[in-house]
Motif scaffolding. Structure first.
Motif, PDB file in Angstrom:
ATOM      1  N   SER A  30      63.603  19.760   0.364  1.00 28.88           N
ATOM      2  CA  SER A  30      63.082  21.389   0.326  1.00 28.88           C
ATOM      3  C   SER A  30      61.713  21.438   0.023  1.00 28.88           C
ATOM      4  O   SER A  30      60.972  22.141   0.441  1.00 28.88           O
ATOM      5  N   ILE A  31      61.289  20.632  -0.860  1.00 31.84           N
ATOM      6  CA  ILE A  31      59.731  20.568  -1.275  1.00 31.84           C
ATOM      7  C   ILE A  31      58.875  20.191  -0.307  1.00 31.84           C
ATOM      8  O   ILE A  31      57.894  20.642   0.159  1.00 31.84           O
ATOM      9  N   ILE A  32      59.449  19.229   0.404  1.00 31.98           N
ATOM     10  CA  ILE A  32      58.524  18.335   1.720  1.00 31.98           C
ATOM     11  C   ILE A  32      58.563  19.591   2.893  1.00 31.98           C
ATOM     12  O   ILE A  32      57.518  20.048   3.359  1.00 31.98           O
ATOM     13  N   ALA A  33      59.635  20.263   3.058  1.00 37.03           N
ATOM     14  CA  ALA A  33      59.701  21.270   4.040  1.00 37.03           C
ATOM     15  C   ALA A  33      58.863  22.291   3.884  1.00 37.03           C
ATOM     16  O   ALA A  33      58.087  22.870   4.770  1.00 37.03           O
ATOM     17  N   ARG A  34      58.815  22.730   2.499  1.00 32.92           N
ATOM     18  CA  ARG A  34      57.794  23.860   1.985  1.00 32.92           C
ATOM     19  C   ARG A  34      56.492  23.709   2.651  1.00 32.92           C
ATOM     20  O   ARG A  34      55.765  24.533   3.098  1.00 32.92           O
ATOM     21  N   GLU A  35      55.995  22.345   2.540  1.00 33.62           N
ATOM     22  CA  GLU A  35      54.548  21.986   3.025  1.00 33.62           C
ATOM     23  C   GLU A  35      54.367  21.854   4.541  1.00 33.62           C
ATOM     24  O   GLU A  35      53.279  21.949   5.208  1.00 33.62           O
ATOM     25  N   GLY A  36      55.434  21.769   5.157  1.00 35.78           N
ATOM     26  CA  GLY A  36      55.302  21.830   6.664  1.00 35.78           C
ATOM     27  C   GLY A  36      54.717  20.582   7.307  1.00 35.78           C
ATOM     28  O   GLY A  36      54.113  20.457   8.276  1.00 35.78           O
TER      29      GLY A  36
END
Ligand code: E4P
Length: 219
Positions: A30-36
Motif C-alpha cells: 500500500s505504501i509503495i502504491a501510494r507513491e506510484g
C-alpha cells in the motif's frame, strides 16, 4: 528503542533522516502504491538515503513465490530486509530465507502465537500491528506487551518491531513494553515533536527578551 519510518515518500524520509532520528525504513505494498513509482527503484533510492535496514514486501502468497521474490529483493541492496506476511506459506518461506542468511521481517502479526512461529523460523524482525488491532476492538498494546514478554522469557533473538503506530502515545507505550523498534508514519513522527507548552514557553522567552533587550542578537 530504534525508530524506523513507515513510508516510501523520499521527501518525508529525507526530512526525518537529515535530523538523525531515522534508524531504518519499512514499506508495504500500500505504501509503495501510494507513491506510484517502480518498487525496485524506490527501494534502492531509500537504501541509498538511509543507513539502516529497509523492508520491502513480497507480493506472492505461496511459499515458492515468496522465496523467489525474497531472494530477488535481497539482491537489490545489502540493507534490504524481506517482508513476509504471517501465513503458513509465509512461515515456510521465512524458514528457507533464514537458511540462506537473508534477513526477514514477518508482518501482519496479531498474536503472540504468531510471533512465536516467526521466531521459530529465524525471522530477524516480527511486526505486530497495534493500530490495526485496535481498529477491530482488540487491545493492540496488550498484544504487543504479550509478545515482548514471551520473547524476553524465552530469550528469543527476533527483534520486536512495533507497527501501525497511530499516535505518539503508541510509540511511548511500545517503548514501555520493550519493543526493539517502532516503525512510525511520517505524520506520527511530526506529532512527536510537538507540545503546546513548548510553543508557549518559547514564546514567553522571546517576548521577555525583546521587552528587556530589544533587537540584541547572539550573532
Ligand atoms: C508495518 O510495517 C506496516 O507498514 C504498517 O505499520 C502498517 O500500519 P498502518 O496501519 O498504518 O497501515
Amino acid at each position: 528503542m530504534k525508530f524506523f519510518i513507515d513510508t516510501a515518500n523520499l521527501d518525508e524520509i529525507r526530512e526525518m533522516n537529515d535530523l538523525g532520528i531515522v534508524d531504518g525504513v519499512t514499506t508495504n505494498p500500500s505504501i509503495i502504491a501510494r507513491e506510484g513509482k517502480d518498487l525496485k527503484q524506490t527501494l534502492i533510492q531509500i537504501c541509498e538515503m538511509v543507513n539502516g535496514p529497509v523492508s520491502g514486501e513480497v507480493l506472492a502468497l505461496d511459499t515458492e513465490g515468496m522465496v523467489k521474490e525474497g531472494v530477488e529483493i535481497s539482491k537489490w541492496h545489502p540493507n534490504m530486509v524481506v517482508k513476509i506476511p504471517l501465513t503458513q506459506a509465509g512461515i515456510g518461506a521465512v524458514a528457507q530465507l533464514s537458511k540462506m542468511g537473508i534477513k526477514t521481517n514477518v508482518t501482519t502479526v496479531y498474536s503472540a502465537s504468531q510471533a512465536l512461529l516467526a521466531a521459530k523460523v529465524g525471522a530477524t524482525y516480527v511486526s505486530p500491528f497495534v493500530g490495526r488491532s485496535d481498529d477491530v476492538l482488540m487491545d493492540g498494546m496488550r498484544m504487543l506487551r504479550d509478545i515482548c514478554e514471551v520473547y524476553r522469557v524465552q530469550g528469543i533473538k527476533t527483534q520486536v518491531l512495533a507497527a501501525s503506530m497511530r499516535t505518539p502515545t503508541y510509540v511511548v507505550e511500545a517503548a514501555r513494553a520493550g519493543a526493539d523498534v517502532a516503525t512510525i508514519p511520517y505524520a506520527t513522527m511530526k506529532k512527536m515533536f510537538w507540545h503546546p507548552m513548548t510553543d508557549v514557553s518559547i514564546d514567553d522567552f522571546m517576548k521577555d527578551w525583546k521587552n528587556a533587550m530589544g533587537d540584541a542578537k547572539i550573532l
